[in-house]
Motif scaffolding. Sequence first.
Motif, PDB file in Angstrom:
ATOM      1  N   LEU A  41       0.938  -1.302   0.012  1.00  0.00           N
ATOM      2  CA  LEU A  41      -0.085   0.002   0.058  1.00  0.00           C
ATOM      3  C   LEU A  41       0.902   1.321   0.027  1.00  0.00           C
ATOM      4  O   LEU A  41       0.556   2.310   0.493  1.00  0.00           O
ATOM      5  CB  LEU A  41      -0.910  -0.177   1.178  1.00  0.00           C
ATOM      6  N   ASP A  42       1.957   0.926  -0.494  1.00  0.00           N
ATOM      7  CA  ASP A  42       3.114   2.350  -0.409  1.00  0.00           C
ATOM      8  C   ASP A  42       2.610   3.386  -1.320  1.00  0.00           C
ATOM      9  O   ASP A  42       2.898   4.642  -0.874  1.00  0.00           O
ATOM     10  CB  ASP A  42       4.316   1.769  -1.119  1.00  0.00           C
ATOM     11  N   LYS A  43       1.843   3.237  -2.233  1.00  0.00           N
ATOM     12  CA  LYS A  43       1.359   4.528  -2.936  1.00  0.00           C
ATOM     13  C   LYS A  43       0.242   4.902  -2.134  1.00  0.00           C
ATOM     14  O   LYS A  43      -0.150   6.346  -2.660  1.00  0.00           O
ATOM     15  CB  LYS A  43       0.974   3.999  -4.230  1.00  0.00           C
ATOM     16  N   GLU A  95     -15.052   2.351  -3.582  1.00  0.00           N
ATOM     17  CA  GLU A  95     -15.207   2.438  -5.244  1.00  0.00           C
ATOM     18  C   GLU A  95     -13.851   2.218  -5.745  1.00  0.00           C
ATOM     19  O   GLU A  95     -12.994   3.051  -5.517  1.00  0.00           O
ATOM     20  CB  GLU A  95     -15.832   3.766  -5.849  1.00  0.00           C
ATOM     21  N   THR A  96     -13.497   1.279  -6.578  1.00  0.00           N
ATOM     22  CA  THR A  96     -12.564   0.998  -7.298  1.00  0.00           C
ATOM     23  C   THR A  96     -12.384   0.289  -8.470  1.00  0.00           C
ATOM     24  O   THR A  96     -13.529  -0.632  -8.755  1.00  0.00           O
ATOM     25  CB  THR A  96     -11.611   0.039  -6.414  1.00  0.00           C
ATOM     26  N   GLY A  97     -11.847   0.886  -9.466  1.00  0.00           N
ATOM     27  CA  GLY A  97     -12.344   0.105 -10.939  1.00  0.00           C
ATOM     28  C   GLY A  97     -13.681   0.723 -11.071  1.00  0.00           C
ATOM     29  O   GLY A  97     -14.185   1.852 -11.043  1.00  0.00           O
ATOM     30  N   ASN A  98     -14.321  -0.362 -11.756  1.00  0.00           N
ATOM     31  CA  ASN A  98     -15.962  -0.099 -11.866  1.00  0.00           C
ATOM     32  C   ASN A  98     -16.862  -0.969 -10.989  1.00  0.00           C
ATOM     33  O   ASN A  98     -17.738  -1.200 -10.792  1.00  0.00           O
ATOM     34  CB  ASN A  98     -16.225  -0.822 -13.295  1.00  0.00           C
ATOM     35  N   ASP A 127      -4.702   0.226  -7.339  1.00  0.00           N
ATOM     36  CA  ASP A 127      -3.766   1.142  -6.691  1.00  0.00           C
ATOM     37  C   ASP A 127      -4.705   2.668  -6.189  1.00  0.00           C
ATOM     38  O   ASP A 127      -4.088   3.300  -5.335  1.00  0.00           O
ATOM     39  CB  ASP A 127      -2.692   1.662  -7.406  1.00  0.00           C
ATOM     40  N   GLN A 128      -5.761   2.953  -7.121  1.00  0.00           N
ATOM     41  CA  GLN A 128      -6.369   3.964  -6.817  1.00  0.00           C
ATOM     42  C   GLN A 128      -7.843   3.504  -6.499  1.00  0.00           C
ATOM     43  O   GLN A 128      -8.481   2.633  -7.061  1.00  0.00           O
ATOM     44  CB  GLN A 128      -6.667   5.020  -7.899  1.00  0.00           C
ATOM     45  N   PHE A 129      -8.381   4.097  -4.953  1.00  0.00           N
ATOM     46  CA  PHE A 129      -9.674   3.987  -4.856  1.00  0.00           C
ATOM     47  C   PHE A 129     -10.241   5.043  -4.060  1.00  0.00           C
ATOM     48  O   PHE A 129      -9.479   5.822  -3.640  1.00  0.00           O
ATOM     49  CB  PHE A 129      -9.830   2.619  -4.158  1.00  0.00           C
ATOM     50  N   ILE A 130     -11.695   5.103  -3.922  1.00  0.00           N
ATOM     51  CA  ILE A 130     -12.276   6.196  -3.412  1.00  0.00           C
ATOM     52  C   ILE A 130     -13.182   5.073  -2.096  1.00  0.00           C
ATOM     53  O   ILE A 130     -13.839   4.409  -2.492  1.00  0.00           O
ATOM     54  CB  ILE A 130     -13.208   6.630  -4.144  1.00  0.00           C
ATOM     55  N   ILE A 131     -13.707   5.816  -0.961  1.00  0.00           N
ATOM     56  CA  ILE A 131     -14.462   5.540  -0.019  1.00  0.00           C
ATOM     57  C   ILE A 131     -15.441   6.639   0.299  1.00  0.00           C
ATOM     58  O   ILE A 131     -14.860   7.998   0.486  1.00  0.00           O
ATOM     59  CB  ILE A 131     -13.621   5.251   1.219  1.00  0.00           C
ATOM     60  N   LYS A 132     -16.616   6.479   0.001  1.00  0.00           N
ATOM     61  CA  LYS A 132     -17.410   7.490  -0.099  1.00  0.00           C
ATOM     62  C   LYS A 132     -18.473   7.286   1.219  1.00  0.00           C
ATOM     63  O   LYS A 132     -19.084   6.249   1.571  1.00  0.00           O
ATOM     64  CB  LYS A 132     -18.282   7.624  -1.092  1.00  0.00           C
ATOM     65  N   THR A 143     -16.274  12.212   0.439  1.00  0.00           N
ATOM     66  CA  THR A 143     -15.201  11.650  -0.576  1.00  0.00           C
ATOM     67  C   THR A 143     -13.768  11.630  -0.057  1.00  0.00           C
ATOM     68  O   THR A 143     -13.184  12.551   0.259  1.00  0.00           O
ATOM     69  CB  THR A 143     -15.185  12.021  -2.067  1.00  0.00           C
ATOM     70  N   PHE A 144     -13.258  10.300   0.174  1.00  0.00           N
ATOM     71  CA  PHE A 144     -11.782  10.119   0.543  1.00  0.00           C
ATOM     72  C   PHE A 144     -11.215   9.215  -0.711  1.00  0.00           C
ATOM     73  O   PHE A 144     -11.776   8.364  -0.981  1.00  0.00           O
ATOM     74  CB  PHE A 144     -11.773   9.182   2.091  1.00  0.00           C
ATOM     75  N   SER A 145     -10.290   9.810  -1.317  1.00  0.00           N
ATOM     76  CA  SER A 145      -9.453   9.159  -2.256  1.00  0.00           C
ATOM     77  C   SER A 145      -8.081   8.755  -2.104  1.00  0.00           C
ATOM     78  O   SER A 145      -7.104   9.558  -1.644  1.00  0.00           O
ATOM     79  CB  SER A 145      -9.978   9.931  -3.577  1.00  0.00           C
ATOM     80  N   TRP A 146      -7.542   7.828  -2.460  1.00  0.00           N
ATOM     81  CA  TRP A 146      -6.204   7.404  -2.509  1.00  0.00           C
ATOM     82  C   TRP A 146      -5.883   6.985  -3.893  1.00  0.00           C
ATOM     83  O   TRP A 146      -6.454   6.288  -4.479  1.00  0.00           O
ATOM     84  CB  TRP A 146      -6.059   5.884  -1.658  1.00  0.00           C
ATOM     85  N   PRO A 147      -4.336   7.130  -4.094  1.00  0.00           N
ATOM     86  CA  PRO A 147      -3.451   7.939  -3.497  1.00  0.00           C
ATOM     87  C   PRO A 147      -3.811   9.528  -4.017  1.00  0.00           C
ATOM     88  O   PRO A 147      -4.586   9.750  -4.694  1.00  0.00           O
ATOM     89  CB  PRO A 147      -2.129   7.762  -4.110  1.00  0.00           C
TER      90      PRO A 147
END
Length: 147
Positions: A41-43, A95-98, A127-132, A143-147
């Motif tokens: 989860l380095d990124k 939310e990650t990808g679709n 590697d990129q995802f969002i939690i709402k 909305t919380f997004s990584w990275p």
Amino acid sequence: MKTKLLVGLSFIGILTVYFVSSGNSYLNFHEAVANAETKSLDKIIGVKKTDHGDVVVSLKPRKYKDGKLTVRLQLETHNVNNLHTYNYKEIIQLETGNQKISPSSIPRIGGHHNTGDLVFNIDNLSDQFIIKISNLNRPGVRTFSWP
């Protein structure tokens, strides 16, 4: 007596210098082992936090292992007395990808200061995802997004 005291203090000083100069590696040993067993989860950089309304929400991804993403949830408030009444499995979504995924596990919520883990079952975490989080104490989406 003074000699023993000086030897003891010197020993404590040497240990202190060792731990400080080694970057506290001994103190972080268990965390290092846990991270070695999980997907990198380095990124993903640190805690995301919002303070919209009267509830401060912090999220911190902790590990991804065996198809489970664990995220530390922290809720802080001094004004809201009904945090335990929300259905967090309905108002939180990854939310990650679709994909859109509700948590399979949530911490027990009660009182004004809550900390615990959200668990999401997901086979392939991008590697990129969002939690709402929707409508927590006030209308709207956090909305919380990584990275």
